[in-house]
Motif scaffolding. Sequence first.
Motif, PDB file in Angstrom:
ATOM      1  N   PHE A  69       0.840  -1.198   0.000  1.00 50.62           N
ATOM      2  CA  PHE A  69       0.000   0.000   0.000  1.00 50.62           C
ATOM      3  C   PHE A  69       0.875   1.248   0.000  1.00 50.62           C
ATOM      4  N   TYR A  70       1.921   1.237   0.822  1.00 53.95           N
ATOM      5  CA  TYR A  70       2.854   2.363   0.892  1.00 53.95           C
ATOM      6  C   TYR A  70       3.543   2.564  -0.456  1.00 53.95           C
ATOM      7  N   LYS A  71       4.000   1.478  -1.035  1.00 52.88           N
ATOM      8  CA  LYS A  71       4.692   1.547  -2.328  1.00 52.88           C
ATOM      9  C   LYS A  71       3.776   2.166  -3.391  1.00 52.88           C
ATOM     10  N   ALA A  72       2.529   1.746  -3.414  1.00 55.09           N
ATOM     11  CA  ALA A  72       1.592   2.219  -4.432  1.00 55.09           C
ATOM     12  C   ALA A  72       1.119   3.655  -4.195  1.00 55.09           C
ATOM     13  N   ASN A  73       1.201   4.125  -2.950  1.00 57.95           N
ATOM     14  CA  ASN A  73       0.598   5.416  -2.619  1.00 57.95           C
ATOM     15  C   ASN A  73       1.535   6.406  -1.941  1.00 57.95           C
ATOM     16  N   LYS A  74       2.832   6.146  -1.950  1.00 57.67           N
ATOM     17  CA  LYS A  74       3.754   6.989  -1.181  1.00 57.67           C
ATOM     18  C   LYS A  74       3.799   8.431  -1.664  1.00 57.67           C
ATOM     19  N   LEU A  98      15.669  -8.605   7.259  1.00 57.26           N
ATOM     20  CA  LEU A  98      15.100  -9.259   6.083  1.00 57.26           C
ATOM     21  C   LEU A  98      14.272  -8.262   5.265  1.00 57.26           C
ATOM     22  N   VAL A  99      13.441  -7.472   5.945  1.00 59.74           N
ATOM     23  CA  VAL A  99      12.627  -6.466   5.255  1.00 59.74           C
ATOM     24  C   VAL A  99      13.526  -5.470   4.532  1.00 59.74           C
ATOM     25  N   ARG A 100      14.564  -4.990   5.199  1.00 62.59           N
ATOM     26  CA  ARG A 100      15.466  -4.011   4.574  1.00 62.59           C
ATOM     27  C   ARG A 100      16.203  -4.603   3.382  1.00 62.59           C
ATOM     28  N   ALA A 101      16.588  -5.868   3.480  1.00 64.80           N
ATOM     29  CA  ALA A 101      17.347  -6.510   2.397  1.00 64.80           C
ATOM     30  C   ALA A 101      16.473  -6.782   1.176  1.00 64.80           C
ATOM     31  N   THR A 102      15.175  -6.938   1.373  1.00 64.05           N
ATOM     32  CA  THR A 102      14.291  -7.318   0.264  1.00 64.05           C
ATOM     33  C   THR A 102      13.380  -6.191  -0.205  1.00 64.05           C
ATOM     34  N   THR A 103      13.533  -5.011   0.369  1.00 59.20           N
ATOM     35  CA  THR A 103      12.687  -3.870   0.007  1.00 59.20           C
ATOM     36  C   THR A 103      13.561  -2.759  -0.560  1.00 59.20           C
ATOM     37  N   PRO A 104      13.209  -2.230  -1.730  1.00 57.56           N
ATOM     38  CA  PRO A 104      13.993  -1.116  -2.272  1.00 57.56           C
ATOM     39  C   PRO A 104      14.068   0.044  -1.273  1.00 57.56           C
ATOM     40  N   LYS A 105      15.187   0.729  -1.267  1.00 59.17           N
ATOM     41  CA  LYS A 105      15.448   1.781  -0.290  1.00 59.17           C
ATOM     42  C   LYS A 105      14.358   2.851  -0.262  1.00 59.17           C
ATOM     43  N   ASP A 106      13.846   3.254  -1.424  1.00 60.93           N
ATOM     44  CA  ASP A 106      12.834   4.309  -1.455  1.00 60.93           C
ATOM     45  C   ASP A 106      11.445   3.833  -1.009  1.00 60.93           C
ATOM     46  N   GLU A 107      11.319   2.552  -0.690  1.00 61.35           N
ATOM     47  CA  GLU A 107      10.053   2.006  -0.200  1.00 61.35           C
ATOM     48  C   GLU A 107      10.142   1.601   1.263  1.00 61.35           C
ATOM     49  N   GLN A 108      11.247   1.910   1.904  1.00 57.52           N
ATOM     50  CA  GLN A 108      11.443   1.540   3.304  1.00 57.52           C
ATOM     51  C   GLN A 108      10.926   2.642   4.221  1.00 57.52           C
ATOM     52  N   PHE A 109      10.568   2.253   5.425  1.00 59.57           N
ATOM     53  CA  PHE A 109      10.166   3.199   6.448  1.00 59.57           C
ATOM     54  C   PHE A 109      10.719   2.723   7.781  1.00 59.57           C
ATOM     55  N   PRO A 110      10.789   3.602   8.780  1.00 59.33           N
ATOM     56  CA  PRO A 110      11.393   3.228  10.062  1.00 59.33           C
ATOM     57  C   PRO A 110      10.684   2.062  10.744  1.00 59.33           C
ATOM     58  N   LEU A 111      11.488   1.197  11.342  1.00 60.66           N
ATOM     59  CA  LEU A 111      10.993   0.083  12.148  1.00 60.66           C
ATOM     60  C   LEU A 111      11.562   0.251  13.554  1.00 60.66           C
ATOM     61  N   LEU A 112      10.691   0.435  14.511  1.00 57.59           N
ATOM     62  CA  LEU A 112      11.088   0.633  15.901  1.00 57.59           C
ATOM     63  C   LEU A 112      10.722  -0.605  16.706  1.00 57.59           C
ATOM     64  N   TRP A 113      11.428  -0.850  17.766  1.00 55.82           N
ATOM     65  CA  TRP A 113      11.151  -1.986  18.647  1.00 55.82           C
ATOM     66  C   TRP A 113      10.596  -1.435  19.960  1.00 55.82           C
ATOM     67  N   ARG A 114       9.338  -1.728  20.249  1.00 55.80           N
ATOM     68  CA  ARG A 114       8.662  -1.139  21.405  1.00 55.80           C
ATOM     69  C   ARG A 114       9.342  -1.441  22.736  1.00 55.80           C
ATOM     70  N   PRO A 115       9.823  -2.669  22.992  1.00 57.87           N
ATOM     71  CA  PRO A 115      10.490  -2.920  24.280  1.00 57.87           C
ATOM     72  C   PRO A 115      11.864  -2.256  24.436  1.00 57.87           C
ATOM     73  N   ASP A 116      12.364  -1.572  23.406  1.00 63.08           N
ATOM     74  CA  ASP A 116      13.650  -0.874  23.481  1.00 63.08           C
ATOM     75  C   ASP A 116      13.623   0.116  24.653  1.00 63.08           C
ATOM     76  N   SER A 117      14.724   0.223  25.365  1.00 66.70           N
ATOM     77  CA  SER A 117      14.793   1.096  26.542  1.00 66.70           C
ATOM     78  C   SER A 117      14.571   2.568  26.202  1.00 66.70           C
ATOM     79  N   VAL A 118      14.827   2.979  24.960  1.00 61.08           N
ATOM     80  CA  VAL A 118      14.611   4.376  24.581  1.00 61.08           C
ATOM     81  C   VAL A 118      13.221   4.628  23.995  1.00 61.08           C
TER      82      VAL A 118
END
Length: 164
Positions: A69-74, A98-118
């Motif tokens: 959806f993001y790719k089609a509507n970015k 895996l997502v970063r390796a298989t997704t073109p750079k201009d179609e990537q978005f931030p991935l955060l980890w909720r349990p991260d201390s920050v």
Amino acid sequence: MKKFWLSALWFSLICSSVYAAPTLQGRDVISGKAVNLAQVRAKDQTVLLVFFKAGCTTCVYNFKLIREFYKANKASRFNVLGIGLDSKPELFRSYAELVRATTPKDEQFPLLWRPDSVHQDSFGELKNDSTVFVIGKNGEITLTREGVIQDADWDEIWTSLQNN
């Protein structure tokens, strides 16, 4: 008169907490770059916020659809943030890599980890491992979906992204 002022104060407190813009800050699990929901919204964009677990079949299915959806509507001026709910950091990091390796750079978005201390956010406890929020330009949550995103949901997601 005292009752009136107490009632007005109480109403004011309730309204301010109900309409407070949600907060979220953390860091991208791969790049380590700081991510703040307020800064993303400051670009006059709506945000599609996706909470998911890498080990959840429904979540991975939804996440794949959201990437498409993001790719089609970015070009439509909205951002996507993915927030991992996995308890084990290595599971989420492997999925993110895996997502970063298989997704073109201009179609990537931030991935955060909720349990991260920050990581901090005001979304509270989620009832479902796959939960999607649309945050409008004004900071209000305009749409929430839990579980599998149905075909009919995409029209509402699109409308919510465009009208806010």
